[in-house]
Design a protein around this motif. Structure first.
Motif, PDB file in Angstrom:
ATOM      1  N   ALA A 171       0.831  -1.205   0.000  1.00  0.00           N
ATOM      2  CA  ALA A 171       0.000   0.000   0.000  1.00  0.00           C
ATOM      3  C   ALA A 171       0.865   1.254   0.000  1.00  0.00           C
ATOM      4  CB  ALA A 171      -0.918  -0.023   1.218  1.00  0.00           C
ATOM      5  N   ARG A 172       1.980   1.211   0.745  1.00  0.00           N
ATOM      6  CA  ARG A 172       2.858   2.385   0.798  1.00  0.00           C
ATOM      7  C   ARG A 172       3.559   2.611  -0.529  1.00  0.00           C
ATOM      8  NH1 ARG A 172       5.790   1.436   6.713  1.00  0.00           N
ATOM      9  NH2 ARG A 172       3.989   2.052   7.999  1.00  0.00           N
ATOM     10  N   GLU A 173       4.057   1.517  -1.144  1.00  0.00           N
ATOM     11  CA  GLU A 173       4.806   1.659  -2.391  1.00  0.00           C
ATOM     12  C   GLU A 173       3.909   2.029  -3.573  1.00  0.00           C
ATOM     13  OE1 GLU A 173       6.873  -1.960  -2.906  1.00  0.00           O
ATOM     14  OE2 GLU A 173       8.364  -1.578  -1.321  1.00  0.00           O
ATOM     15  N   SER A 174       2.682   1.602  -3.529  1.00  0.00           N
ATOM     16  CA  SER A 174       1.775   1.905  -4.643  1.00  0.00           C
ATOM     17  C   SER A 174       1.101   3.264  -4.511  1.00  0.00           C
ATOM     18  CB  SER A 174       0.702   0.818  -4.744  1.00  0.00           C
ATOM     19  OG  SER A 174      -0.078   0.774  -3.546  1.00  0.00           O
ATOM     20  N   ARG A 175       1.328   3.913  -3.375  1.00  0.00           N
ATOM     21  CA  ARG A 175       0.702   5.230  -3.182  1.00  0.00           C
ATOM     22  C   ARG A 175       1.404   6.261  -4.070  1.00  0.00           C
ATOM     23  NH1 ARG A 175       0.846   6.983   2.785  1.00  0.00           N
ATOM     24  NH2 ARG A 175      -0.450   5.086   2.904  1.00  0.00           N
ATOM     25  N   PRO A 176       0.684   7.009  -4.898  1.00  0.00           N
ATOM     26  CA  PRO A 176       1.335   7.997  -5.775  1.00  0.00           C
ATOM     27  C   PRO A 176       1.906   9.152  -4.963  1.00  0.00           C
ATOM     28  CG  PRO A 176      -1.045   8.239  -5.863  1.00  0.00           C
ATOM     29  CD  PRO A 176      -0.773   7.009  -5.055  1.00  0.00           C
ATOM     30  N   PRO A 177       2.986   9.763  -5.466  1.00  0.00           N
ATOM     31  CA  PRO A 177       3.556  10.910  -4.744  1.00  0.00           C
ATOM     32  C   PRO A 177       2.557  12.060  -4.701  1.00  0.00           C
ATOM     33  CG  PRO A 177       4.505  10.737  -6.948  1.00  0.00           C
ATOM     34  CD  PRO A 177       3.696   9.494  -6.731  1.00  0.00           C
ATOM     35  N   SER A 178       2.649  12.786  -3.623  1.00  0.00           N
ATOM     36  CA  SER A 178       1.726  13.911  -3.453  1.00  0.00           C
ATOM     37  C   SER A 178       1.962  14.962  -4.522  1.00  0.00           C
ATOM     38  CB  SER A 178       1.903  14.531  -2.060  1.00  0.00           C
ATOM     39  OG  SER A 178       3.237  14.965  -1.892  1.00  0.00           O
ATOM     40  N   ALA A 179       0.883  15.451  -5.073  1.00  0.00           N
ATOM     41  CA  ALA A 179       0.990  16.457  -6.129  1.00  0.00           C
ATOM     42  C   ALA A 179       1.445  17.784  -5.542  1.00  0.00           C
ATOM     43  CB  ALA A 179      -0.369  16.631  -6.810  1.00  0.00           C
ATOM     44  N   PRO A 180       2.212  18.561  -6.324  1.00  0.00           N
ATOM     45  CA  PRO A 180       2.667  19.854  -5.807  1.00  0.00           C
ATOM     46  C   PRO A 180       1.493  20.819  -5.648  1.00  0.00           C
ATOM     47  CG  PRO A 180       3.227  19.625  -8.130  1.00  0.00           C
ATOM     48  CD  PRO A 180       2.721  18.293  -7.676  1.00  0.00           C
ATOM     49  N   SER A 181       1.604  21.639  -4.639  1.00  0.00           N
ATOM     50  CA  SER A 181       0.598  22.677  -4.407  1.00  0.00           C
ATOM     51  C   SER A 181       1.110  23.965  -5.037  1.00  0.00           C
ATOM     52  CB  SER A 181       0.365  22.853  -2.897  1.00  0.00           C
ATOM     53  OG  SER A 181      -0.558  23.890  -2.665  1.00  0.00           O
ATOM     54  N   ILE A 182       0.669  24.226  -6.267  1.00  0.00           N
ATOM     55  CA  ILE A 182       1.204  25.341  -7.053  1.00  0.00           C
ATOM     56  C   ILE A 182       0.420  26.608  -6.756  1.00  0.00           C
ATOM     57  CG2 ILE A 182       1.689  26.178  -9.377  1.00  0.00           C
ATOM     58  CD1 ILE A 182       1.872  23.287 -10.287  1.00  0.00           C
ATOM     59  N   THR A 183       1.174  27.674  -6.536  1.00  0.00           N
ATOM     60  CA  THR A 183       0.558  28.981  -6.339  1.00  0.00           C
ATOM     61  C   THR A 183       1.469  30.041  -6.926  1.00  0.00           C
ATOM     62  OG1 THR A 183      -0.385  30.490  -4.709  1.00  0.00           O
ATOM     63  CG2 THR A 183       1.635  29.361  -4.076  1.00  0.00           C
ATOM     64  N   SER A 184       0.944  31.212  -7.167  1.00  0.00           N
ATOM     65  CA  SER A 184       1.713  32.323  -7.751  1.00  0.00           C
ATOM     66  C   SER A 184       1.890  33.414  -6.714  1.00  0.00           C
ATOM     67  CB  SER A 184       1.019  32.883  -8.990  1.00  0.00           C
ATOM     68  OG  SER A 184       0.943  31.911 -10.009  1.00  0.00           O
ATOM     69  N   ILE A 185       3.133  33.911  -6.598  1.00  0.00           N
ATOM     70  CA  ILE A 185       3.439  34.993  -5.661  1.00  0.00           C
ATOM     71  C   ILE A 185       4.313  36.014  -6.370  1.00  0.00           C
ATOM     72  CG2 ILE A 185       3.303  33.450  -3.644  1.00  0.00           C
ATOM     73  CD1 ILE A 185       6.375  33.463  -3.600  1.00  0.00           C
ATOM     74  N   VAL A 186       4.466  37.194  -5.760  1.00  0.00           N
ATOM     75  CA  VAL A 186       5.358  38.218  -6.296  1.00  0.00           C
ATOM     76  C   VAL A 186       6.793  37.821  -5.974  1.00  0.00           C
ATOM     77  CG1 VAL A 186       5.977  40.654  -6.237  1.00  0.00           C
ATOM     78  CG2 VAL A 186       3.588  39.970  -6.002  1.00  0.00           C
ATOM     79  N   ASP A 187       7.674  37.901  -6.956  1.00  0.00           N
ATOM     80  CA  ASP A 187       9.083  37.540  -6.764  1.00  0.00           C
ATOM     81  C   ASP A 187       9.711  38.493  -5.750  1.00  0.00           C
ATOM     82  OD1 ASP A 187      11.714  36.840  -6.920  1.00  0.00           O
ATOM     83  OD2 ASP A 187      11.825  36.865  -9.108  1.00  0.00           O
ATOM     84  N   PRO A 188      10.207  37.962  -4.604  1.00  0.00           N
ATOM     85  CA  PRO A 188      10.820  38.860  -3.596  1.00  0.00           C
ATOM     86  C   PRO A 188      12.032  39.599  -4.133  1.00  0.00           C
ATOM     87  CG  PRO A 188      10.367  36.684  -2.662  1.00  0.00           C
ATOM     88  CD  PRO A 188      10.187  36.568  -4.140  1.00  0.00           C
ATOM     89  N   THR A 189      12.714  39.029  -5.139  1.00  0.00           N
ATOM     90  CA  THR A 189      13.898  39.682  -5.686  1.00  0.00           C
ATOM     91  C   THR A 189      13.577  40.615  -6.841  1.00  0.00           C
ATOM     92  OG1 THR A 189      14.282  37.829  -7.221  1.00  0.00           O
ATOM     93  CG2 THR A 189      15.281  37.681  -5.022  1.00  0.00           C
ATOM     94  N   ASN A 190      12.352  40.572  -7.351  1.00  0.00           N
ATOM     95  CA  ASN A 190      11.953  41.439  -8.462  1.00  0.00           C
ATOM     96  C   ASN A 190      10.461  41.713  -8.341  1.00  0.00           C
ATOM     97  OD1 ASN A 190      11.498  42.839 -10.794  1.00  0.00           O
ATOM     98  ND2 ASN A 190      12.162  41.223 -12.194  1.00  0.00           N
ATOM     99  N   PRO A 191      10.078  42.792  -7.696  1.00  0.00           N
ATOM    100  CA  PRO A 191       8.651  43.054  -7.453  1.00  0.00           C
ATOM    101  C   PRO A 191       7.822  43.209  -8.717  1.00  0.00           C
ATOM    102  CG  PRO A 191      10.054  44.467  -6.097  1.00  0.00           C
ATOM    103  CD  PRO A 191      10.944  43.831  -7.110  1.00  0.00           C
TER     104      PRO A 191
END
Length: 437
Positions: A224-244
């Motif tokens: 059950a553990r090995e067949s469990r698919p990897p968790s999908a990424p939680s994608i979100t958009s933010i303002v780049d701290p290095t380039n506003p």
């Protein structure tokens, strides 16, 4: 012996028959024959109609083959009868369908009303519902009696039983279907059937749990553990701290901070909405400023072609006349006479406010920042003066264009050698006094 004249008068010549009269008599005979034939046909039709009516009277409308008999007697009446019968049947079917739909809708509405009461099935609510039914014109006397009988039975039920009964009213077959559940009870599993709207569950059976060997249980957990698919990424958009001014897409599960290229950063997601809006506004402002400067440049060049503005390429007398026309009194006269040169001067006089708005949009500066720029204000004041030399005006237009349309907003610094010569804009009063002597 003398002849008797009466003998000669008594002689009559041979008379020929009148052909027109004979033709008229022939026509009368033919008309009489036609009339006789027509009357004979009418008589036959009358007899046929009488025979048809007699046959129709002899038919039995209640007979099963009435339509077939009618077709034999009169096909036309048979066709009309078939059409009317089909229309009547369609109307009857539509009427029956409407009655059935109305009855179903009424039954559904009544069931839903009982179902709504199940939330609070108090005696008062049931009594109030029965009173509404009794006053309604939607239900017949028989239906009202049946509903009242049901309400009386409900009032006699215990509260819990009453609530369960009302909740089932108006439900479909699928909604009334009970659900089958399993209940684990210390090493044994019971199979029960639970009513859809409450009530005592019904036991269907039970079986003892067979424990799995330890190694089998461990193997199941590992699979059950090995067949469990990897968790999908939680994608979100933010303002780049290095380039506003730009947005970045990040995986919220892994992102720990930083700009593009940092762990958890998926990629650049475009411009930051505010920055994109400001950039679009600046580009539109630069386009508008370039158009305003082109229009202003064209007005000064038109005045130069008309010799209606001072120029270093013309003599003092020409510049004197141009300068006088550019004074307040001269422009007033030009407006009264409606000269083309004065139209261009009016365009130049009104250019300052347009240029201020265009520069503000092209640079993003506020009105206070523009007012504090003394050099720019001086240039705007000069450029809206049609009495200066055309060379000075065109130079100021070029400087503004190079700074705010093509450049970075910095006005060029010009030394004294580059300044416009003093003779370009002559002192009108001094010249007038000179030539008055």
């Amino acid at each position: 012996m003398a002849l008797d004249p009466n003998i000669a008068l008594g002689v009559r010549q041979l008379e020929m028959p009148n052909q027109l009269a004979q033709y008229g008599q022939l026509q009368q005979i033919m008309a009489a024959q036609d009339t006789q034939q027509l009357n004979a046909l009418k008589m036959k039709e009358a007899q046929a109609g009488l025979e048809e009516r007699n046959k129709l009277r002899a038919l039995d409308p209640t007979a099963a083959d009435y339509e077939a008999q009618l077709f034999k007697v009169s096909p036309q009446l048979g066709i009309s009868y078939r059409k009317e019968a089909a229309t009547t049947a369609a109307q009857k079917a539509a009427e029956n369908k409407s009655l059935a739909e109305a009855a179903a809708a009424k039954q559904k509405m009544l069931g839903q009303a009982w179902r709504d009461i199940s939330g609070r099935p108090s005696d008062a609510n049931i009594t109030a519902h029965l009173e509404d039914i009794a006053e309604s014109t939607l239900y017949s006397a028989a239906e009202k009696a049946s509903i009242t009988k049901r309400g009386t039975a409900l009032l006699a039920m215990p509260f819990a039983e009453r609530q369960m009964y009302l909740a089932q009213q108006g439900a479909s077959a699928s909604e009334l279907k009970p659900s089958t559940q399993t209940v684990n009870r210390a090493g044994a599993t019971d199979i029960v059937q639970v009513p859809a709207f409450g009530g005592k569950p019904t036991a269907l059976g039970s079986y003892a749990d067979v424990p799995l060997p330890a190694d089998v249980q461990a193997q199941k957990i590992q699979i059950a553990r090995e067949s469990r698919p990897p968790s999908a990424p939680s994608i979100t958009s933010i303002v780049d701290p290095t380039n506003p001014n730009q947005m970045i897409s990040v995986d919220a599960r892994r992102y720990q901070g930083g700009g593009a290229g940092s762990p958890g950063v998926i990629g650049v997601g475009g411009k930051e909405p505010g920055a994109a809006l400001r950039t679009n506004k600046v580009e539109a402002g630069k386009t508008q400023l370039a158009d305003d400067l082109d229009n202003l440049r064209a007005s000064f060049q038109t005045l130069d072609q008309m010799r209606s503005i001072p120029s270093t390429e013309r003599g003092a007398l020409s510049n004197l006349a141009s300068g006088v026309a550019a004074t307040g009194l001269g422009q007033k006269a030009g407006q009264l006479f409606g000269t083309e040169a004065q139209v261009e001067r009016d365009v130049i006089n009104s250019a300052r406010s347009r240029l201020v708005n265009s520069i503000k949009n092209a640079t993003g500066m506020s009105a206070q920042q523009l007012n504090s720029n003394v050099e720019l204000q001086t240039m705007l004041k000069s450029i809206s003066d049609p009495g200066q030399s055309v060379q000075a005006a065109l130079r100021i237009i070029d400087d503004i264009e190079n700074a705010y349309v093509k450049g970075d907003g910095m006005l060029p610094k010009r030394g004294k050698p580059g300044a416009a010569p003093a003779a370009v804009a002559p002192n009108i009063d001094a010249l007038l006094k000179k030539y008055e002597k």
